[in-house]
Each structure stands twice: as C-alpha cells, then as structure tokens.
Motif scaffolding. Sequence first.
Motif, PDB file in Angstrom:
ATOM      1  N   ILE A  66       1.425  -1.839  -0.063  1.00 31.44           N
ATOM      2  CA  ILE A  66       0.044   0.167   0.194  1.00 31.44           C
ATOM      3  C   ILE A  66       0.923   1.468   0.057  1.00 31.44           C
ATOM      4  CG2 ILE A  66      -1.499   1.490   1.232  1.00 31.44           C
ATOM      5  CD1 ILE A  66      -2.515  -1.280   2.710  1.00 31.44           C
ATOM      6  N   ALA A  67       1.700   1.459   0.431  1.00 31.43           N
ATOM      7  CA  ALA A  67       3.081   2.222   0.904  1.00 31.43           C
ATOM      8  C   ALA A  67       3.465   2.621  -0.267  1.00 31.43           C
ATOM      9  CB  ALA A  67       3.900   2.158   2.232  1.00 31.43           C
ATOM     10  N   LEU A  68       4.102   1.320  -1.434  1.00 30.79           N
ATOM     11  CA  LEU A  68       4.738   2.054  -1.873  1.00 30.79           C
ATOM     12  C   LEU A  68       3.529   2.691  -3.274  1.00 30.79           C
ATOM     13  CD1 LEU A  68       6.988  -1.300  -2.638  1.00 30.79           C
ATOM     14  CD2 LEU A  68       7.728   1.181  -2.740  1.00 30.79           C
ATOM     15  N   THR A  69       2.138   2.129  -2.896  1.00 33.81           N
ATOM     16  CA  THR A  69       1.087   1.895  -3.798  1.00 33.81           C
ATOM     17  C   THR A  69       0.876   3.395  -4.175  1.00 33.81           C
ATOM     18  OG1 THR A  69       0.128  -0.063  -4.062  1.00 33.81           O
ATOM     19  CG2 THR A  69      -0.909   1.435  -5.151  1.00 33.81           C
ATOM     20  N   ALA A  70       1.117   3.750  -2.911  1.00 35.66           N
ATOM     21  CA  ALA A  70       0.532   5.503  -2.216  1.00 35.66           C
ATOM     22  C   ALA A  70       1.788   6.213  -3.335  1.00 35.66           C
ATOM     23  CB  ALA A  70       0.507   5.526  -0.956  1.00 35.66           C
ATOM     24  N   SER A  71       3.190   6.270  -3.085  1.00 34.22           N
ATOM     25  CA  SER A  71       4.571   6.496  -3.456  1.00 34.22           C
ATOM     26  C   SER A  71       4.056   6.498  -4.620  1.00 34.22           C
ATOM     27  CB  SER A  71       5.265   6.107  -3.096  1.00 34.22           C
ATOM     28  OG  SER A  71       6.614   6.641  -3.655  1.00 34.22           O
ATOM     29  N   TRP A  72       3.537   6.183  -5.329  1.00 34.58           N
ATOM     30  CA  TRP A  72       4.198   5.709  -7.007  1.00 34.58           C
ATOM     31  C   TRP A  72       2.731   6.884  -7.683  1.00 34.58           C
ATOM     32  CZ3 TRP A  72       6.186   5.630 -11.195  1.00 34.58           C
ATOM     33  CH2 TRP A  72       5.461   5.458 -12.214  1.00 34.58           C
ATOM     34  N   ILE A  73       1.481   6.678  -6.784  1.00 31.17           N
ATOM     35  CA  ILE A  73       0.052   7.405  -6.989  1.00 31.17           C
ATOM     36  C   ILE A  73       0.673   8.559  -7.316  1.00 31.17           C
ATOM     37  CG2 ILE A  73      -2.092   7.965  -6.802  1.00 31.17           C
ATOM     38  CD1 ILE A  73      -2.665   5.041  -6.181  1.00 31.17           C
ATOM     39  N   LEU A  74       0.948   9.486  -6.113  1.00 29.04           N
ATOM     40  CA  LEU A  74       1.700  10.860  -5.968  1.00 29.04           C
ATOM     41  C   LEU A  74       2.776  11.168  -6.306  1.00 29.04           C
ATOM     42  CD1 LEU A  74       0.943  10.593  -1.190  1.00 29.04           C
ATOM     43  CD2 LEU A  74      -0.880  11.099  -2.857  1.00 29.04           C
ATOM     44  N   THR A  75       3.424  10.415  -6.517  1.00 27.45           N
ATOM     45  CA  THR A  75       4.458  10.919  -7.414  1.00 27.45           C
ATOM     46  C   THR A  75       5.244  10.582  -8.322  1.00 27.45           C
ATOM     47  OG1 THR A  75       6.483   9.347  -6.044  1.00 27.45           O
ATOM     48  CG2 THR A  75       6.120  11.255  -4.633  1.00 27.45           C
ATOM     49  N   ARG A  76       4.353   9.365  -8.615  1.00 25.86           N
ATOM     50  CA  ARG A  76       4.692   9.125 -10.170  1.00 25.86           C
ATOM     51  C   ARG A  76       6.493   8.460 -10.260  1.00 25.86           C
ATOM     52  NH1 ARG A  76       0.248   6.595 -12.261  1.00 25.86           N
ATOM     53  NH2 ARG A  76      -1.681   8.078 -11.737  1.00 25.86           N
ATOM     54  N   THR A  77       6.705   8.394  -9.019  1.00 24.17           N
ATOM     55  CA  THR A  77       8.344   7.679  -8.621  1.00 24.17           C
ATOM     56  C   THR A  77       8.261   6.703  -7.741  1.00 24.17           C
ATOM     57  OG1 THR A  77      10.251   7.416  -9.138  1.00 24.17           O
ATOM     58  CG2 THR A  77       8.874   9.318  -8.044  1.00 24.17           C
ATOM     59  N   LEU A  78       9.352   5.730  -7.707  1.00 24.14           N
ATOM     60  CA  LEU A  78       8.785   5.129  -6.406  1.00 24.14           C
ATOM     61  C   LEU A  78      10.813   5.290  -6.277  1.00 24.14           C
ATOM     62  CD1 LEU A  78       7.720   1.918  -7.517  1.00 24.14           C
ATOM     63  CD2 LEU A  78       7.166   3.857  -5.522  1.00 24.14           C
ATOM     64  N   PRO A  79      11.418   5.624  -5.009  1.00 18.28           N
ATOM     65  CA  PRO A  79      12.699   5.874  -4.412  1.00 18.28           C
ATOM     66  C   PRO A  79      12.948   4.498  -4.023  1.00 18.28           C
ATOM     67  CG  PRO A  79      11.195   7.107  -2.847  1.00 18.28           C
ATOM     68  CD  PRO A  79      10.031   5.798  -3.959  1.00 18.28           C
ATOM     69  N   MET A  80      13.734   4.594  -4.685  1.00 16.23           N
ATOM     70  CA  MET A  80      15.046   2.921  -5.013  1.00 16.23           C
ATOM     71  C   MET A  80      15.063   3.029  -3.775  1.00 16.23           C
ATOM     72  SD  MET A  80      16.518   1.547  -7.197  1.00 16.23           S
ATOM     73  CE  MET A  80      16.632   2.460  -8.289  1.00 16.23           C
ATOM     74  N   MET A  81      15.911   3.425  -2.931  1.00 14.05           N
ATOM     75  CA  MET A  81      15.865   1.732  -1.547  1.00 14.05           C
ATOM     76  C   MET A  81      14.485   2.235  -0.675  1.00 14.05           C
ATOM     77  SD  MET A  81      18.635   4.592   0.651  1.00 14.05           S
ATOM     78  CE  MET A  81      18.902   3.695   2.071  1.00 14.05           C
ATOM     79  N   PRO A  82      13.474   2.282  -0.731  1.00 11.76           N
ATOM     80  CA  PRO A  82      11.862   1.591  -0.081  1.00 11.76           C
ATOM     81  C   PRO A  82      11.666   0.710  -1.249  1.00 11.76           C
ATOM     82  CG  PRO A  82      11.723   4.308   0.170  1.00 11.76           C
ATOM     83  CD  PRO A  82      13.191   4.006  -0.839  1.00 11.76           C
ATOM     84  N   LEU A  83      11.698   1.121  -2.081  1.00  9.50           N
ATOM     85  CA  LEU A  83      11.973  -0.514  -3.248  1.00  9.50           C
ATOM     86  C   LEU A  83      12.758  -1.128  -3.329  1.00  9.50           C
ATOM     87  CD1 LEU A  83       9.963  -1.202  -6.293  1.00  9.50           C
ATOM     88  CD2 LEU A  83      11.587  -0.047  -7.422  1.00  9.50           C
TER      89      LEU A  83
END
Length: 210
Positions: A66-83
């Motif tokens: 959910i956190a990764l999906t929310a991050s993608w929706i809000l920023t249109r990118t996924l930070p490398m370390m959290p990914l």
Amino acid sequence: MSSIEAVKPRKEISPLLKMVLELGPLVVFFFANSRGEWLAREFPALTELGGPIFIATGLFMAATAIALTASWILTRTLPMMPLISGIVVFIMGAFTLWLQNDTFIKIKPTIINTLFGVILLGGLLFGKSLLGYVFHSAFKLDEEGWRKLTIRWGIFFLVLAVLNEVVWRNFSTDFWVAFKVWGTMPITVLFTLSQMPVIMKHSLDQDTPK
C-alpha cells in the motif's frame, strides 16, 4: 525548448506524509505482532497465516504494498531504497509464511542493510559516490562531501546488519520486533542528525557566487 527542459519536475510530497509512508508498515508490523491474538479473534481468516509473528508478517507485506502504491500515485516514481526494501520484504515474507519459519523475516533487515552497505562502499571502488544519486534532490554537496557521507552510511548500514543479527539471535521475537521499530529508527535518526556538520561543511550553496 529542448526535450530536457520539457521534462516535468518530479512531484514532491510533504515530509510528514513521506515519513508516514516509510514508517507506517513498520508500525503495522509492531501492532500486529503485539496484538496478534486479538486480531486472530476479530478476524478469524488471519489464523490461516499462523501465530502473531506470521499475522504481522502478512500485514507488513500488505502495508508495504500500500505504501509503495501510494508513493507511486502521489509522485509517479518509486524511491530506490524503499523499492529494494519492499522487494526483499515480499520475498522474505513469502518464505516466512510458506514455510512457517520466522527466521526469514528476521534476517530481512540483515539482507537489506548488508546490500545497501556493500553497494555504497563497493561503488567507491569504482569512483562512484552512489549516495549522491539517492539524495541529490535534497542536498547539493561537493564531491568530497558525497564521498565522506557514502563511506559513513555504508559502514552504518553494515553495523545495522550486525546489530540485527545480534538481537534476533539472542532475544525473543517480541523484543526483536520492538527493537526493529523503536530501536533501529531512533538510531538511524540520531546518525542522520550527526551527519549535518559534514553536509553543512560541503554544501555547494555556501559557495554559490552572489
């Protein structure tokens, strides 16, 4: 207008929301482990996962997704370390639930921190301060500054890996979960704050011509 100029800047989110997205899954993990029996009574389907640590693992995986999906929706990118962390969570979590062996989720921090430490320190062997690629949008430092921070963070990640091994091998599961949430994070925050003198000393902003 060149194609580079036409690229839209990456969307940014507030620091508070970013912290919630990063720490939220850990809080869910802690709560689910400490209240695993209550959750099993309230939501009988969760008993299929196993005991409290397995319920916590399943919910941790869901919260991470959910956190990764929310991050993608809000920023249109996924930070490398959290990914990368998320991928390891899904892999080790799946093994934990499948084999009903909590060792896999316990060594997850060891794997992640060792991976980050080796990547950062290994990059220096090729003349690359990889930390600069991660935090370039937050700080503008000279080459020496990034080199110092990369060395320090690389060593810090390896220390965290060793610390996780010591804790999970010598203490109870409940203690390990509590340490993972309420021990590791404060240590990381304190370490981050301790690096501010280096960041300020090597900041390019102070050398910007007036």
